[in-house]
Design a protein around this motif. Structure first.
Motif, PDB file in Angstrom:
ATOM      1  N   ALA A  68       0.876  -1.175   0.000  1.00 53.89           N
ATOM      2  CA  ALA A  68       0.000   0.000   0.000  1.00 53.89           C
ATOM      3  C   ALA A  68       0.914   1.226   0.000  1.00 53.89           C
ATOM      4  O   ALA A  68       1.714   1.412   0.927  1.00 53.89           O
ATOM      5  N   TYR A  69       0.791   2.056  -1.026  1.00 59.26           N
ATOM      6  CA  TYR A  69       1.705   3.178  -1.215  1.00 59.26           C
ATOM      7  C   TYR A  69       1.066   4.511  -0.812  1.00 59.26           C
ATOM      8  O   TYR A  69      -0.143   4.721  -0.980  1.00 59.26           O
ATOM      9  N   ASN A  70       1.905   5.392  -0.290  1.00 63.26           N
ATOM     10  CA  ASN A  70       1.500   6.764   0.033  1.00 63.26           C
ATOM     11  C   ASN A  70       0.357   6.827   1.046  1.00 63.26           C
ATOM     12  O   ASN A  70      -0.434   7.763   1.041  1.00 63.26           O
ATOM     13  N   VAL A  71       0.296   5.820   1.919  1.00 63.11           N
ATOM     14  CA  VAL A  71      -0.700   5.812   2.991  1.00 63.11           C
ATOM     15  C   VAL A  71      -0.050   6.239   4.301  1.00 63.11           C
ATOM     16  O   VAL A  71      -0.551   7.129   5.003  1.00 63.11           O
ATOM     17  N   ALA A  72       1.066   5.624   4.650  1.00 63.08           N
ATOM     18  CA  ALA A  72       1.799   6.018   5.851  1.00 63.08           C
ATOM     19  C   ALA A  72       2.253   7.467   5.716  1.00 63.08           C
ATOM     20  O   ALA A  72       2.760   7.886   4.676  1.00 63.08           O
ATOM     21  N   GLY A  73       2.045   8.242   6.759  1.00 67.03           N
ATOM     22  CA  GLY A  73       2.501   9.625   6.757  1.00 67.03           C
ATOM     23  C   GLY A  73       1.611  10.602   6.038  1.00 67.03           C
ATOM     24  O   GLY A  73       1.944  11.777   5.927  1.00 67.03           O
ATOM     25  N   ALA A  74       0.455  10.144   5.511  1.00 68.39           N
ATOM     26  CA  ALA A  74      -0.417  11.041   4.747  1.00 68.39           C
ATOM     27  C   ALA A  74      -1.477  11.719   5.612  1.00 68.39           C
ATOM     28  O   ALA A  74      -2.359  12.388   5.079  1.00 68.39           O
TER      29      ALA A  74
END
Length: 862
Positions: A415-421
């Protein structure tokens, strides 16, 4: 990474391709919208290091659902205008798994009345396969077409002209996948018009000319509808530089993780800024809550089996109420103009399940209004490097194990660009097939999401179960088996071949041409045959010596596996070998049963093809002549277990689609070095001399052929009898030499069989894990190009374009013929430790005749 929350909807202040462009000199050139639509990232891939990352697809980059849906819907409206209202109503839309399943569905919505189907990598019980094709550049290549309505792709009733077929992909880069699809479907259902739809057209001038020539070749009109057009300019050496950059970044990130772990162990401050951690701290993990969607009965979860205008109308009517349930579970005041709950919410879909979560996202946007920020993306199979930089498209990644029991085996998902968003809540949407213990495990997707948001909702869409359609009447006369001496050099009682004779058909192509066609997506490996290897005198002498040395060892394994089968599947099993590697083993098992027990067991050879399944006509023949419960499938050896999985999925599909039930998909093999089966003669990886040669040790029969223009729905798969090679035939010599040692090993077999029958023989899948590791370590990223074990490595050297051979240090005489073949083809042999096999063959991962040489020798130092 808090600045992610303030990004524009379709473009960053800093272009998300700058990082790659500056370091590798990659240039993206095209119309003014191109850089808004696309960013760049890097991945480990032997053919293309860079990845075009769409900002409006909803796969890797979270985006407003309305923007994602609008992009596809708008393309569909353009297709409708192109075709005209009447032809658009008759059109069929086909999307590609996994990335374009949602886009294709939105395009179909834009056409308004068109049915929709997408390809899938998930075999499904209850649906007959209507076609398939390969996508060679993808991380997972085999596509299946599984419409519930078998006539959907025909595109017209009796006497009517076939309607237009609209093919939808996220990007049109070379055109290989589309051409491959059209070629396969046109052979089954010719039509006069195709429309290709993509968000971006990035083809070269040569690729454009190829499409034009192909359209002329098949006599059809091919139109192209895209949102943006451009090209990617790649400097010389970009692939090698990209691979080196990926390796350096991964090493740097791994070192950072080690430093952080050491700091934590020493009680120092928590680390910050890393893109991925091996283990997420769960001190502040969000609660996980299940929400009941009340999905409308009878509406499919997507287009895997077809999605009709009636389905579309039912879903549209149900969406507002489902969005209200999600909003209520989030704590928001749905449809009240104000939001009491989370303000920034991600709706996260799951691999091929893109459309259902996308539409739930658009409905949630409407329900919560402008006070909430709704974003949408999905998980994916594709491994991509993450770099936390505003000029890079993939800022973070979460890694978790697959949770839907995939047909090609376990593996990591992302899962991309989920953490830290800075998402206040994540709504994870999966189908019921994927709602498994792995999803809820401590290392699973839900646990990975929890530390990065304040709330996790799980919404499960019921996996659609098609109504099984009975097969055409069984009163049709089934073909009879072929037997020697008319077909094969085996005695007629040794084996009945459930094949059709294609001996007079020209099917052979040079190894190099086949490799290029297979890897470019132009053909499936079973559509042609390699030119039969003619062994040198030195190689023939090596075979004879190896046979004499290993005959007793083979006899022991034959006896052990046969005694195990008789004890567990007796008293009179029907042996069905998987042609052709399994056939010599099946003949030997039959001879053991007759020699030791006086049993005259039936033996047949049947075709199974990776990515296409087993010969259903042959299964029906077996069921008409024997009890399916008595059938024991036989193969020579296991590699990584692909055929083991293929057979299990194929039997399930066959029975659910109306075929006779009762077949046991377990395979019995002579050698199981991969740990893939529970019935075997040995788990040692040793030289079985029948693997050293092709037809000349297998009754002079070719490998099996499956091609739409040669094999009809009620035909057996095909094969050739090479009568002209009779002077080189050693099939009888192999059988007689091994059978002559039966009495010598009888005592050992009795002891070994007793031990095995009392032992835990559950598959360990040790080989599959090793193949995945090797695929990643050597930068191949395609398990189909990694062939483990002596038998499979021999096949690589005889039939494919090899890159290199990995040999277990100290393997000894079992690899003498491997070293000889490698020397003849100029293939390097690399000695390695910690290998569960004696050797592993690596197929050249970026083969072209220009790169590799027309003689098929490996590129040195590649």
């Amino acid at each position: 990474m808090s600045e992610r929350a303030t990004r524009e909807e379709t473009v960053d202040v800093v272009w998300s391709g700058n990082w790659v462009a500056e370091r590798l000199g990659v240039a993206l050139e095209g119309d003014g919208e191109l850089q808004e639509l696309l960013g760049l990232a890097l991945r480990r891939n032997p053919k293309r290091a860079h990845l075009l990352v769409s900002n409006v697809l909803g796969k890797h980059v979270p985006q407003r659902p309305s923007v994602v849906y609008g992009a596809g819907y708008g393309l569909g409206e353009r297709v409708r205008e192109l075709l005209g209202e009447q032809e658009a109503r008759r059109a069929v839309v086909l999307g590609y798994a996994e990335t374009a399943t949602g886009l294709g569905h939105a395009v179909a919505d834009g056409l308004r009345d068109a049915p929709y189907l997408h390809s899938t990598r998930r075999p499904v019980a209850g649906v007959r396969q209507a076609g398939g094709f390969e996508e060679s550049h993808s991380h997972a290549t085999s596509h299946l077409l599984l419409p519930e309505d078998g006539e959907l792709l025909a595109g017209g009733g009796p006497g009517a002209d076939a309607s237009a077929l609209v093919l939808v992909d996220d990007e049109f880069s070379t055109g290989n996948t589309v051409l491959n699809t059209v070629r396969a479907l046109h052979a089954l259902h010719p039509r006069e018009r195709y429309v290709i739809v993509a968000l971006v057209d990035m083809r070269s001038a040569g690729d454009r000319d190829r499409l034009t020539a192909f359209a002329a070749e098949i006599g059809a009109r091919v139109d192209l509808v895209t949102r943006s057009t451009g090209t990617v300019t790649l400097p010389d050496g970009v692939l090698e530089r990209g691979q080196a950059l990926v390796a350096a970044q991964e090493a740097e990130q791994a070192e950072r993780v080690r430093q952080d772990e050491r700091a934590e162990q020493a009680g120092q401050a928590e680390q910050a800024g890393q893109t991925e951690r091996a283990h997420e701290a769960d001190d502040h993990a969000a609660p996980i809550t299940r929400v009941d969607l009340d999905w409308p009965a009878g509406v499919p979860d997507g287009g895997r089996h077809g999605f009709t205008p009636a389905h579309r109308a039912a879903l549209e009517a149900a969406l507002p109420a489902m969005a209200d349930r999600i909003a209520a579970a989030l704590g928001g005041g749905a449809r009240q103009g104000r939001v009491q709950g989370p303000r920034r919410v991600l709706v996260l879909g799951f691999e091929e399940l893109m459309y259902a979560p996308l539409r739930l996202g658009t409905a949630l946007e409407a329900a919560l209004g402008s006070d909430a920020e709704i974003r949408y993306s999905t998980t994916t199979r594709s491994p991509v490097l993450a770099v936390d930089d505003p000029g890079y498209a993939i800022r973070t990644r979460l890694v978790f194990p697959a949770h839907d029991d995939p047909a090609d085996g376990p593996g990591d998902r992302y899962a991309y660009n989920v953490a830290g968003a800075d998402f206040d809540a994540v709504v994870a949407v999966v189908d019921s097939t994927a709602d498994t213990p792995e999803l809820h495990a401590p290392e699973g997707l839900l646990a990975r999401l929890a530390p990065h948001t304040g709330q996790v909702l799980l919404a499960v869409v019921p996996s659609y179960t098609p109504t099984p359609v009975p097969h055409a009447q069984e009163s049709a006369v089934l073909p009879e088996p072929l037997r020697g001496p008319d077909f094969s050099s085996y005695a007629p009682e040794d084996v009945g071949w459930l094949l059709q004779d294609l001996s007079d058909t020209e099917l052979e192509a040079p190894t190099e041409e086949r490799e290029e066609a297979i890897q470019s997506g132009g053909a499936h490996y079973a559509e042609s045959l390699p030119v039969e290897y003619q062994p040198s005198a030195e190689y023939q002498a090596l075979f004879t010596a190896a046979l004499e040395t290993s005959a007793a060892r083979i006899a022991r394994a034959v006896g052990t596996v046969t005694e195990t089968v008789l004890a567990e599947r007796g008293p009179r099993p029907v042996l069905v070998s998987l042609a052709r590697a399994g056939t010599p083993v099946g003949v030997l098992m039959r001879r053991w049963a007759r020699h030791r027990h006086g049993l005259d067991l039936p033996h047949y050879a049947i075709s199974i093809v990776r990515g296409r399944g087993i010969d259903a006509t042959a299964l029906r023949w077996l069921a008409a002549h024997h009890d399916p419960a008595d059938v024991v499938f036989v193969d020579g050896w296991t590699g990584k277990g692909a055929i083991t999985r293929e057979l299990a999925a194929a039997i399930t599909e066959f029975e659910a689609s109306g075929g006779p039930a009762g077949f046991d998909p377990e395979i019995s093999v002579l050698a199981d070095p991969g740990g893939c089966v529970r019935t075997y003669g040995t788990r040692e990886d040793f030289l079985i001399p029948s693997a050293c040669l092709n037809s000349t040790v297998s009754g002079l029969i070719s490998r099996t052929v499956l091609r739409a223009d040669l094999v009809g729905p009620d035909d057996f798969h095909g094969g050739k009898f090479y009568r002209e090679l009779a002077d080189s035939d050693v099939s009888g010599l192999f059988l007689d030499t091994v059978a002559a040692r039966f009495d010598e090993v009888a005592g050992q077999v009795e002891d070994e069989a007793k031990e095995l029958l009392a032992a835990d023989r559950a598959p360990t899948w040790e080989g599959w894990a090793a193949v995945e590791r090797i695929s990643e370590e050597y930068g191949i990223h395609d398990v189909n190009l990694v062939k483990p074990g002596v038998g499979e490595t021999t096949r690589v050297l005889l039939r494919r374009v090899p890159w290199k051979i990995l040999a277990k240090r100290g393997a000894g005489a079992d690899l003498t013929h491997i070293r000889l073949l490698a020397e003849q083809r100029g293939v390097p042999v690399e000695e390695v430790d910690d290998l569960p096999y004696s050797c592993v063959g690596l197929i050249h991962p970026r083969f072209t005749r220009g790169a590799t040489g027309a003689d098929g020798k490996a590129v040195q130092g590649a």
